[in-house]
Design a protein around this motif. Sequence first.
Motif, short mmCIF file in Angstrom:
data_model
loop_
_atom_site.label_atom_id
_atom_site.label_comp_id
_atom_site.label_asym_id
_atom_site.label_seq_id
_atom_site.Cartn_x
_atom_site.Cartn_y
_atom_site.Cartn_z
N LYS A 37 -91.07 51.29 -40.33
CA LYS A 37 -91.36 50.05 -39.61
C LYS A 37 -91.63 48.90 -40.59
N THR A 38 -91.80 49.21 -41.87
CA THR A 38 -92.07 48.17 -42.88
C THR A 38 -90.88 47.94 -43.81
N LEU A 39 -89.87 48.81 -43.72
CA LEU A 39 -88.73 48.68 -44.63
C LEU A 39 -87.67 47.77 -44.02
N PRO A 40 -86.98 46.97 -44.85
CA PRO A 40 -85.95 46.10 -44.30
C PRO A 40 -84.72 46.88 -43.85
N GLY A 41 -84.09 46.41 -42.78
CA GLY A 41 -82.82 46.98 -42.36
C GLY A 41 -81.68 46.14 -42.92
N THR A 42 -80.51 46.29 -42.30
CA THR A 42 -79.35 45.49 -42.73
C THR A 42 -78.92 44.52 -41.63
N ASN A 43 -79.76 44.37 -40.59
CA ASN A 43 -79.43 43.51 -39.45
C ASN A 43 -79.69 42.05 -39.79
N SER A 44 -79.05 41.14 -39.03
CA SER A 44 -79.19 39.72 -39.34
C SER A 44 -80.49 39.11 -38.81
N LYS A 45 -81.23 39.83 -37.95
CA LYS A 45 -82.52 39.34 -37.45
C LYS A 45 -83.68 39.68 -38.38
N ASN A 46 -83.38 40.44 -39.43
CA ASN A 46 -84.43 40.86 -40.37
C ASN A 46 -85.53 41.68 -39.72
N GLY A 354 -79.70 41.73 -19.89
CA GLY A 354 -80.02 40.41 -19.37
C GLY A 354 -79.30 39.38 -20.23
N SER A 355 -80.06 38.43 -20.76
CA SER A 355 -79.45 37.43 -21.66
C SER A 355 -79.67 37.78 -23.12
N THR A 356 -80.28 38.95 -23.39
CA THR A 356 -80.60 39.31 -24.77
C THR A 356 -79.40 39.95 -25.46
N ASP A 357 -78.98 39.31 -26.53
CA ASP A 357 -77.88 39.83 -27.32
C ASP A 357 -78.43 40.86 -28.31
N ILE A 358 -77.96 42.09 -28.19
CA ILE A 358 -78.46 43.18 -29.03
C ILE A 358 -77.82 43.13 -30.43
N ARG A 359 -76.62 42.55 -30.51
CA ARG A 359 -75.82 42.69 -31.74
C ARG A 359 -76.52 42.25 -33.02
N PRO A 360 -77.25 41.11 -33.03
CA PRO A 360 -77.88 40.72 -34.31
C PRO A 360 -78.99 41.66 -34.78
N TYR A 361 -79.41 42.59 -33.92
CA TYR A 361 -80.44 43.56 -34.30
C TYR A 361 -79.85 44.86 -34.84
N LEU A 362 -78.52 44.97 -34.75
CA LEU A 362 -77.89 46.23 -35.16
C LEU A 362 -77.70 46.31 -36.66
N PRO A 363 -77.79 47.51 -37.22
CA PRO A 363 -77.50 47.65 -38.65
C PRO A 363 -76.01 47.44 -38.92
N VAL A 364 -75.70 47.11 -40.15
CA VAL A 364 -74.31 47.05 -40.56
C VAL A 364 -73.78 48.49 -40.63
N VAL A 365 -72.69 48.75 -39.93
CA VAL A 365 -72.08 50.09 -39.96
C VAL A 365 -70.73 49.95 -40.67
N SER A 366 -70.56 50.72 -41.72
CA SER A 366 -69.32 50.65 -42.49
C SER A 366 -68.12 51.06 -41.62
N PRO A 367 -66.97 50.38 -41.79
CA PRO A 367 -65.80 50.73 -40.96
C PRO A 367 -65.34 52.17 -41.14
N ASP A 368 -65.67 52.77 -42.28
CA ASP A 368 -65.24 54.17 -42.46
C ASP A 368 -66.35 55.17 -42.09
N ASP A 369 -67.41 54.67 -41.50
CA ASP A 369 -68.50 55.54 -41.02
C ASP A 369 -68.16 55.94 -39.58
N ILE A 370 -67.31 56.95 -39.45
CA ILE A 370 -66.78 57.35 -38.15
C ILE A 370 -67.39 58.70 -37.77
N VAL A 371 -67.90 58.81 -36.56
CA VAL A 371 -68.43 60.10 -36.09
C VAL A 371 -67.85 60.39 -34.71
N ARG A 372 -67.32 61.59 -34.57
CA ARG A 372 -66.78 62.08 -33.30
C ARG A 372 -67.63 63.28 -32.86
N PRO A 373 -67.64 63.59 -31.58
CA PRO A 373 -68.38 64.79 -31.16
C PRO A 373 -68.04 66.02 -32.01
#
Length: 394
Positions: A37-46, A354-373
């Motif tokens: 909870k104290t470590l920085p993520g990679t999201n744009s909202k910090n 609602g009107s809350t955009d979740i995207r700026p809270y998401l971490p950066v996910v590398s395009p080759d970080d692919i997971v399938r069932p």
Amino acid sequence: MTMLKAPATDTTLVRKNVVELTAQEKSDFVHAIKTLKTLPGTNSKNVSLYDELVAIHSGAMTFDKMQLGGLVILPQDTPSTGPATGADAAHEHGGFLPWHREYLSRFEKALQSVNPKVTVPYWDWADPRSVDVIFDANFLGTNGTGSTLIIEFPDGGATIRLDGGPVVSGNFSEANGWTIVPDLHSNIGTAETLGTTLIRYLASPNAPAGFGFPLDKAETDRIVQSPDYATFRRFVEGEITINADGTQTECLNIPCNHNLVHSLVGGSVPNPNPNETNRRILSFGTISNTPASPNDPVFWLLHANADRLWAEWQKNGRKGSEFYAVPGTERYGHNLNDKMWPWDGGDSIPGSIGSTDIRPYLPVVSPDDIVRPIDTLDWRSYGYTYDTLVKRVP
Ligand SMILES: [Cu+2]
């Protein structure tokens, strides 16, 4: 006498029943969580590393407005786009267990970056010792306080009483640093924020059977006997129960198993107002408002148990991939070889709550970080196992 049947290798860490943790293991777990909870993520909202993990769970649920089997319609200004649209990316379909196995492992690896010995304990819902251990002020904190909800059903129907409210003391109170990001703490039915404080309405110790803890042990034992994956998944997630005589019952307004535990910790009841057809369930606390649920650290223990039951089901002669939906059978993201959002190379984009955009809270996910069932079927490849899989009493 206890003996090791299949000893864990040096690199395999064992997830334990929470009631077996030592005092040191409990404090290490809490400390590692609170450090995230104290470590920085990679999201744009910090927001923190922990908060962006919560955002992943919120985002997964924006791919379908029909939440909780259609009992709640999620208000949504901006719909999702991409092939995952039309189904919750993480629930209500075959990908429920694969998605959460990957998600839990990523959380656990983050904990291990703080303390390499920490694993996620599991909450065996049928173990009568669990509640007192988990909801201890010195571990994951007590019930909320200060609020009593009386829900009266019209026409002489039942009255339900819930006691709880904000969690104001212990390790996960706001005073002790557990501040929730309001945009990631939405009421599922209204999209209004529940605020910055963890909220619980923990089932009363006096609750009648079926409305409190522990859950029925015989029913839990039947889960791992399910004949096929589709039945097993629906049973453990809580869409159906299978009775002792083998008949199936749909779990609608009163949930079962995993869904029931969410409900009994966070507090949720059938909506007594029949006119609110978009909200047939009212949810009050953090963990029962599913998009926000990982803000309550109990989430990880609850899902570790679902994952453990899956591993036991798999170990019981069902290790292969032949049990899972082939492409095109289930909603996209839930078939064996589909990419699961957010590990999908950017193919799908979540919508809003609602009107809350979740995207700026998401971490950066590398395009080759692919997971399938299919990538999630072997839990040992993640480097963990469960105490119940390595220990057997002869
Ligand atoms: Cu859950």
